[in-house]
Enzyme design. Structure first.
Site, PDB file in Angstrom:
ATOM      1  N   ASP A  72      43.295  31.378  47.437  1.00  0.00           N
ATOM      2  CA  ASP A  72      42.636  31.675  46.167  1.00  0.00           C
ATOM      3  C   ASP A  72      41.594  32.774  46.364  1.00  0.00           C
ATOM      4  O   ASP A  72      41.542  33.742  45.603  1.00  0.00           O
ATOM      5  CB  ASP A  72      41.989  30.399  45.620  1.00  0.00           C
ATOM      6  CG  ASP A  72      41.209  30.637  44.340  1.00  0.00           C
ATOM      7  OD1 ASP A  72      41.774  31.233  43.395  1.00  0.00           O
ATOM      8  OD2 ASP A  72      40.043  30.226  44.274  1.00  0.00           O
ATOM      9  N   ALA A  73      40.789  32.640  47.377  1.00  0.00           N
ATOM     10  CA  ALA A  73      39.738  33.618  47.648  1.00  0.00           C
ATOM     11  C   ALA A  73      40.318  34.973  48.049  1.00  0.00           C
ATOM     12  O   ALA A  73      39.883  36.022  47.561  1.00  0.00           O
ATOM     13  CB  ALA A  73      38.811  33.100  48.744  1.00  0.00           C
TER      14      ALA A  73
END
Length: 161
Positions: free
Chosen positions: A20-21
């Site tokens: 996600d990051a």
């Protein structure tokens, strides 16, 4: 102090957390390098690419075209099937689970330093914006030579070793 960790043993949620990051970082960097600097506009544009619906659509097309290796498919399923304990906010459960699987693949590829050409190509096609391979692989924009955290220590990113 850094411990050696076998990425293959991480659970799908941990891989998705990383993915996600990483995916968000690449999208944000690309938008800024394209001249987008207004916070509200950056947020609105980034959301188009990092939303659960966009990620689920992207992984669905990758699966249809059989672009994942056997290992990547296993990682996708591990992320998709993981028990998250969080609820989907703006989408249905199936879409949320598929996007978690996508993020797990991105996390795995980032942690093993093997973001592959096929993933980059698919992201480019489906996201409808051009991110050159160098930007995604090395986290730098060819226009300004910006380097990212993904660059290996001591490795040249200008093509000259």
């Amino acid at each position: 102090m850094t411990k050696h960790l076998d990425v293959n043993l991480l659970n799908g949620i941990a891989l998705a957390f990383e993915g996600d990051a990483v995916y968000s970082l690449y999208i944000r960097r690309h938008l800024i390098f394209q001249g987008q600097t207004k916070p509200n506009q950056l947020h609105r544009l980034a959301t188009r690419y990092v939303s659960a619906k966009a990620q689920a659509s992207l992984i669905e097309k990758m699966l249809e075209q059989e672009l994942l290796t056997e290992k990547e498919l296993d990682i996708y399923k591990r992320g998709r099937n993981a028990n998250s304990h969080t609820k989907a906010k703006n989408t249905d459960v199936v879409t949320y689970k598929m996007s978690t699987g996508f993020e797990a693949v991105m996390g795995y590829l980032h942690m093993t330093e093997q973001i592959s050409d096929k993933v980059i190509d698919m992201v480019q096609k489906e996201s409808q914006f051009s991110v050159d391979e160098e930007t995604v692989l090395y986290g730098k924009c060819s226009a300004c030579n910006h380097k990212s955290l993904t660059e290996k220590k001591g490795q040249s990113t200008d093509g000259a070793d």
